[in-house]
Design an enzyme around this catalytic site. Structure first.
Site, PDB file in Angstrom:
ATOM      1  N   ASN A 138       0.858  -1.128  -0.044  1.00  0.00           N
ATOM      2  CA  ASN A 138      -0.038  -0.050  -0.051  1.00  0.00           C
ATOM      3  C   ASN A 138       1.124   1.129   0.133  1.00  0.00           C
ATOM      4  O   ASN A 138       1.930   1.470   0.588  1.00  0.00           O
ATOM      5  CB  ASN A 138      -1.030   0.144   1.193  1.00  0.00           C
ATOM      6  N   GLU A 176       0.510   5.364   0.599  1.00  0.00           N
ATOM      7  CA  GLU A 176      -0.534   6.343   1.160  1.00  0.00           C
ATOM      8  C   GLU A 176      -0.060   7.753   0.411  1.00  0.00           C
ATOM      9  O   GLU A 176       1.115   7.772   0.021  1.00  0.00           O
ATOM     10  CB  GLU A 176      -0.606   6.040   2.547  1.00  0.00           C
ATOM     11  N   CYS A 213      -4.101   0.818  -2.610  1.00  0.00           N
ATOM     12  CA  CYS A 213      -3.950  -0.585  -1.993  1.00  0.00           C
ATOM     13  C   CYS A 213      -2.811  -1.435  -2.432  1.00  0.00           C
ATOM     14  O   CYS A 213      -2.594  -1.577  -3.717  1.00  0.00           O
ATOM     15  CB  CYS A 213      -5.255  -1.344  -1.826  1.00  0.00           C
ATOM     16  N   GLU A 273      -3.053  -4.635  -3.101  1.00  0.00           N
ATOM     17  CA  GLU A 273      -3.591  -5.544  -4.081  1.00  0.00           C
ATOM     18  C   GLU A 273      -3.845  -4.893  -5.471  1.00  0.00           C
ATOM     19  O   GLU A 273      -3.259  -5.439  -6.438  1.00  0.00           O
ATOM     20  CB  GLU A 273      -4.990  -5.792  -3.758  1.00  0.00           C
ATOM     21  N   CYS A 283     -10.706  -2.751  -4.694  1.00  0.00           N
ATOM     22  CA  CYS A 283      -9.802  -3.630  -4.987  1.00  0.00           C
ATOM     23  C   CYS A 283     -10.381  -4.937  -5.769  1.00  0.00           C
ATOM     24  O   CYS A 283     -10.039  -5.573  -6.729  1.00  0.00           O
ATOM     25  CB  CYS A 283      -8.845  -4.205  -4.048  1.00  0.00           C
TER      26      CYS A 283
HETATM   27  N1  THU Z   1      -5.328  -1.545   2.552  1.00  0.00           N
HETATM   28  C1  THU Z   1      -4.671  -2.462   1.774  1.00  0.00           C
HETATM   29  O1  THU Z   1      -3.648  -2.139   0.965  1.00  0.00           O
HETATM   30  N2  THU Z   1      -5.335  -3.621   1.339  1.00  0.00           N
HETATM   31  C2  THU Z   1      -6.672  -4.105   1.858  1.00  0.00           C
HETATM   32  O2  THU Z   1      -6.706  -5.214   1.421  1.00  0.00           O
HETATM   33  C3  THU Z   1      -6.878  -3.190   2.872  1.00  0.00           C
HETATM   34  C4  THU Z   1      -6.372  -2.067   3.346  1.00  0.00           C
HETATM   35  C5  THU Z   1      -4.697  -0.426   2.883  1.00  0.00           C
HETATM   36  C6  THU Z   1      -5.093   0.769   2.350  1.00  0.00           C
HETATM   37  C7  THU Z   1      -4.547   1.824   3.476  1.00  0.00           C
HETATM   38  O3  THU Z   1      -3.175   2.248   3.200  1.00  0.00           O
HETATM   39  C8  THU Z   1      -4.433   1.021   4.903  1.00  0.00           C
HETATM   40  O4  THU Z   1      -4.500   0.000   4.160  1.00  0.00           O
HETATM   41  C9  THU Z   1      -5.535   1.340   5.689  1.00  0.00           C
HETATM   42  O5  THU Z   1      -6.589   1.362   5.050  1.00  0.00           O
END
Ligand code: THU
Length: 143
Positions: free
Chosen positions: A58, A60, A69, A71, A105
């Site tokens: 992920n 941000e 995310c 995925e 996702c």
């Molecule tokens: N996040 C993911 O990367 N994948 C997931 O399946 C759930 C959420 C990330 C998004 C964000 O950067 C952090 O987790 C908190 O939501």
């Protein structure tokens, strides 16, 4: 659709070693997570039809909705390299429970993957639960 063998959960059959490698690759990718806002570090790895693995984490942003995310990072890396067929994806975090892909996702995966795509949802100590895209996103939107 190619000739695939379905597992008990309706998903494609993945060799145990491929599953182990995929989860391990996702866990390694998690080390690169850029998550200064949520501090929730996620890694993912997609297994392509030919066995190639792409990983993602992920990423941000100070403008929160710009974040990506793990995925989708992995999926988009694969697609941008010309890969279009996928057998499985693993997602892992350090959370107590299983980490399941968010709705965005799921929809992104449904653009390229059959409902039989195997999804490994993992948490702390690589404890995993197996499901399929069809189970997570029935009646997916498509044009
Ligand atoms: N996040 C993911 O990367 N994948 C997931 O399946 C759930 C959420 C990330 C998004 C964000 O950067 C952090 O987790 C908190 O939501």
């Amino acid at each position: 659709m190619s000739s695939r063998t379905a597992g008990e959960d309706g998903g494609q059959m993945i060799k145990p070693m491929d599953m182990e490698n995929l989860i391990c690759a996702a866990d390694q990718a998690r080390q690169n997570a850029y998550a200064p806002y949520s501090r929730f570090h996620v890694g993912a790895a997609v297994l392509c039809a030919d066995g190639t693995v792409f990983t993602g984490c992920n990423i941000e942003n100070a403008s929160y909705p710009v974040s990506n995310c793990a995925e989708r990072t992995a999926l988009f890396k694969a697609v941008s390299e010309g890969y279009r067929e996928f057998k499985a994806i693993a997602v892992i975090s350090d959370a107590e429970g299983f980490t399941s892909p968010c709705g965005v996702c799921r929809q992104a995966l449904s653009e390229f993957c059959e409902p039989e795509l195997v999804i490994y949802m993992c948490g702390r100590n690589r404890k995993c639960r197996q499901t399929t895209l069809g189970e997570l996103l029935p009646f997916a939107f498509s044009l």
